[in-house]
Design a protein around this motif. Structure first.
Motif, PDB file in Angstrom:
ATOM      1  N   PHE A 288       0.820  -1.196   0.000  1.00 32.41           N
ATOM      2  CA  PHE A 288       0.000   0.000   0.000  1.00 32.41           C
ATOM      3  C   PHE A 288       0.863   1.260   0.000  1.00 32.41           C
ATOM      4  N   MET A 289       1.919   1.263   0.853  1.00 28.26           N
ATOM      5  CA  MET A 289       2.774   2.434   0.915  1.00 28.26           C
ATOM      6  C   MET A 289       3.520   2.635  -0.402  1.00 28.26           C
ATOM      7  N   THR A 290       3.882   1.514  -1.063  1.00 28.79           N
ATOM      8  CA  THR A 290       4.556   1.622  -2.358  1.00 28.79           C
ATOM      9  C   THR A 290       3.624   2.177  -3.419  1.00 28.79           C
ATOM     10  N   SER A 291       2.351   1.735  -3.383  1.00 27.42           N
ATOM     11  CA  SER A 291       1.390   2.182  -4.410  1.00 27.42           C
ATOM     12  C   SER A 291       0.994   3.637  -4.245  1.00 27.42           C
ATOM     13  N   THR A 292       1.071   4.182  -3.032  1.00 29.91           N
ATOM     14  CA  THR A 292       0.695   5.583  -2.820  1.00 29.91           C
ATOM     15  C   THR A 292       1.713   6.541  -3.400  1.00 29.91           C
ATOM     16  N   GLY A 293       2.918   6.024  -3.679  1.00 28.20           N
ATOM     17  CA  GLY A 293       3.940   6.886  -4.254  1.00 28.20           C
ATOM     18  C   GLY A 293       4.662   7.758  -3.243  1.00 28.20           C
ATOM     19  N   VAL A 294       4.504   7.440  -1.948  1.00 26.46           N
ATOM     20  CA  VAL A 294       5.184   8.234  -0.923  1.00 26.46           C
ATOM     21  C   VAL A 294       6.684   7.926  -0.979  1.00 26.46           C
ATOM     22  N   GLU A 295       7.503   8.961  -1.040  1.00 20.37           N
ATOM     23  CA  GLU A 295       8.947   8.772  -1.108  1.00 20.37           C
ATOM     24  C   GLU A 295       9.464   8.203   0.217  1.00 20.37           C
ATOM     25  N   GLU A 296      10.537   7.441   0.110  1.00 16.13           N
ATOM     26  CA  GLU A 296      11.081   6.826   1.319  1.00 16.13           C
ATOM     27  C   GLU A 296      11.659   7.857   2.279  1.00 16.13           C
ATOM     28  N   ASP A 297      12.119   8.995   1.740  1.00 16.45           N
ATOM     29  CA  ASP A 297      12.672  10.007   2.621  1.00 16.45           C
ATOM     30  C   ASP A 297      11.645  11.057   3.025  1.00 16.45           C
ATOM     31  N   ASP A 298      10.360  10.787   2.769  1.00 14.02           N
ATOM     32  CA  ASP A 298       9.293  11.720   3.164  1.00 14.02           C
ATOM     33  C   ASP A 298       9.161  11.689   4.686  1.00 14.02           C
ATOM     34  N   PRO A 299       9.280  12.835   5.352  1.00  9.87           N
ATOM     35  CA  PRO A 299       9.210  12.843   6.824  1.00  9.87           C
ATOM     36  C   PRO A 299       7.854  12.414   7.366  1.00  9.87           C
ATOM     37  N   MET A 300       6.808  12.440   6.539  1.00  5.85           N
ATOM     38  CA  MET A 300       5.475  12.069   7.016  1.00  5.85           C
ATOM     39  C   MET A 300       5.210  10.574   6.903  1.00  5.85           C
ATOM     40  N   LYS A 301       6.120   9.839   6.232  1.00  2.37           N
ATOM     41  CA  LYS A 301       5.879   8.414   6.023  1.00  2.37           C
ATOM     42  C   LYS A 301       5.869   7.660   7.355  1.00  2.37           C
ATOM     43  N   LEU A 302       6.864   7.953   8.190  1.00  4.78           N
ATOM     44  CA  LEU A 302       6.956   7.253   9.451  1.00  4.78           C
ATOM     45  C   LEU A 302       5.793   7.602  10.369  1.00  4.78           C
ATOM     46  N   LEU A 303       5.372   8.853  10.381  1.00  2.00           N
ATOM     47  CA  LEU A 303       4.244   9.254  11.227  1.00  2.00           C
ATOM     48  C   LEU A 303       2.962   8.540  10.814  1.00  2.00           C
ATOM     49  N   LEU A 326       8.105  -3.942  11.818  1.00  2.00           N
ATOM     50  CA  LEU A 326       8.475  -3.576  10.459  1.00  2.00           C
ATOM     51  C   LEU A 326       8.660  -2.064  10.339  1.00  2.00           C
ATOM     52  N   ILE A 327       7.758  -1.322  10.920  1.00  2.00           N
ATOM     53  CA  ILE A 327       7.857   0.137  10.842  1.00  2.00           C
ATOM     54  C   ILE A 327       9.095   0.643  11.575  1.00  2.00           C
ATOM     55  N   ASP A 328       9.463  -0.057  12.671  1.00  2.00           N
ATOM     56  CA  ASP A 328      10.659   0.356  13.414  1.00  2.00           C
ATOM     57  C   ASP A 328      11.932   0.220  12.589  1.00  2.00           C
ATOM     58  N   THR A 329      11.895  -0.664  11.584  1.00  2.00           N
ATOM     59  CA  THR A 329      13.089  -0.843  10.748  1.00  2.00           C
ATOM     60  C   THR A 329      13.209   0.211   9.665  1.00  2.00           C
ATOM     61  N   ALA A 345       0.316  15.782  14.360  1.00  5.96           N
ATOM     62  CA  ALA A 345      -0.861  15.711  13.487  1.00  5.96           C
ATOM     63  C   ALA A 345      -1.040  16.995  12.705  1.00  5.96           C
ATOM     64  N   GLU A 346      -0.609  18.144  13.309  1.00  2.00           N
ATOM     65  CA  GLU A 346      -0.759  19.405  12.597  1.00  2.00           C
ATOM     66  C   GLU A 346       0.074  19.410  11.336  1.00  2.00           C
ATOM     67  N   GLY A 347       1.334  18.972  11.444  1.00  2.00           N
ATOM     68  CA  GLY A 347       2.168  18.904  10.255  1.00  2.00           C
ATOM     69  C   GLY A 347       1.628  17.912   9.261  1.00  2.00           C
ATOM     70  N   TYR A 348       1.052  16.832   9.760  1.00  2.00           N
ATOM     71  CA  TYR A 348       0.517  15.814   8.872  1.00  2.00           C
ATOM     72  C   TYR A 348      -0.651  16.365   8.066  1.00  2.00           C
ATOM     73  N   GLU A 349      -1.534  17.171   8.732  1.00  2.00           N
ATOM     74  CA  GLU A 349      -2.683  17.741   8.033  1.00  2.00           C
ATOM     75  C   GLU A 349      -2.239  18.796   7.025  1.00  2.00           C
ATOM     76  N   GLU A 350      -1.153  19.549   7.387  1.00  2.00           N
ATOM     77  CA  GLU A 350      -0.697  20.572   6.475  1.00  2.00           C
ATOM     78  C   GLU A 350      -0.185  19.962   5.190  1.00  2.00           C
ATOM     79  N   GLN A 351       0.325  18.725   5.224  1.00  2.00           N
ATOM     80  CA  GLN A 351       0.816  18.065   4.026  1.00  2.00           C
ATOM     81  C   GLN A 351      -0.321  17.445   3.211  1.00  2.00           C
TER      82      GLN A 351
END
Length: 355
Positions: A288-303, A326-329, A345-351
């Protein structure tokens, strides 16, 4: 000249005169030759006395302060000491000292009241102990030569009553002490070699783990440095290097490197086993994360991923813990967009990723 020399000279003079007279009568010397013969005989008889007076000193020996008499030989005493324990620089290891102690009494007036042998032996042993106490026990041969030079001179004892020295010095260790020192020396040498090997191994592991295999890129660069003329081989071995790096860091091979793993040994078998195995929650979430196109270095991915893991855990899903591990790795670089005390969450909503 002594009386014996004088008597012998007179006897020879008389015999010579008689022989000369008999010879003169036989050959009938002329009258003028007899006075010359008598003068020659008189000169010959007085020559020894003249020579003796010339050799006699001006001052007779009996009138000098120190008559020229023979000096009596100096009397020396000696004693053999054997296997006397002398201290070394190492505790419990003593040198065994053997020598011939010689001495000359200085205070002869009290000779009957003093044991010169005891004073001499004690003085020599004290001088020897001062030398051996600063030496290591395995240097017995060197200590022997040092003591031979140190004790070769007559030196007065502290009381000043005797002068002593030592000859034929021998310094050895006992057989048991020598065996112990040999074993200790062997152990120290082996320990030194082992310590160098251990440090070399630690240095090599640190070099491989912290530098060469810190990432797949570092491994490829290292391989190129070793084989700069085999670029094609480096490209072909990227999959192996990626697997080796992942194992060295206890991680999974990043997805971006999976295309290089198709030709590596065992990869197809692993893929087949993974395809046959049922998909887990972690597999579904990764796709799912791969299909969304979120970059691996996106700071919002881990959140976002942690919010999903918390939701799965709150829902009581069995694989929530696996998803959390898995997420911890995942490694997402930290940014300064979130300060301590801010609401993520505020930064997450702003993105634009409102939950």
């Amino acid at each position: 000249m002594s009386s014996g020399h004088k008597t012998m000279s007179a006897f020879l003079a008389v015999i010579g005169s008689l022989i000369a007279v008999i010879l003169g009568l036989c050959v009938r010397w002329p009258l003028w030759a007899w006075p010359i013969l008598l003068g020659a005989l008189a000169a010959l008889a007085g020559l020894p006395q003249f020579l003796g007076r010339r050799r006699r000193p001006i001052i007779p020996p009996e009138h000098t302060l120190e008559p020229d008499l023979p000096i009596p030989p100096v009397e020396r005493w000696e004693k053999i000491v054997r296997d006397v324990a002398l201290p070394s620089r190492s505790a419990d290891y003593d040198f065994l000292f053997t020598a011939v102690v010689r001495w000359i009494p200085s205070d002869t007036a009290h000779g009957a009241e003093v044991s010169f042998a005891g004073l001499a032996v004690d003085a020599v042993l004290q001088r020897a102990a001062d030398v051996t106490a600063a030496q290591l026990p395995h240097r017995a041969s060197l200590v022997q030569h040092q003591l031979s030079g140190e004790l070769a001179t007559m030196v007065s004892d502290p009381s000043g009553r005797v002068r002593a020295m030592a000859e034929h010095v021998e310094v050895v260790l006992s057989d048991t002490d020598r065996e112990r020192l040999d074993k200790l020396a062997t152990v120290r040498k082996n320990e030194t070699v082992w310590e160098h090997e251990r440090k070399w191994e630690q240095s090599k592991r640190a070099y491989l783990g912290e530098d060469v295999l810190s990432s797949a890129g570092s491994a490829v660069v290292w391989w190129l440095a070793k084989n700069d003329d085999r670029v094609d081989r480096a490209v072909a071995d990227i999959g192996l290097l990626a697997q080796l790096t992942a194992v060295a860091n206890d991680e999974c091979v990043p997805e971006r490197l999976h295309p290089y793993l198709s030709d590596t040994p065992g990869f197809k078998e692993a893929e087949k086993l993974r395809e046959e195995a049922p998909d887990t929650l972690a597999d579904h979430f990764t796709r799912f994360m791969t299909s969304t196109g979120v970059e691996e270095d996106d700071p919002m991915k881990l959140l976002f991923a942690r919010r999903v893991a918390e939701a799965a855990k709150a829902a009581g899903l069995d694989e929530a813990d696996t998803l959390t591990r898995l997420i911890d790795t995942w490694e997402v670089p930290h940014t300064e967009s979130f300060q301590q005390g801010d609401d993520p969450a505020e930064g997450y909503e702003e993105q634009g990723y409102a939950p």
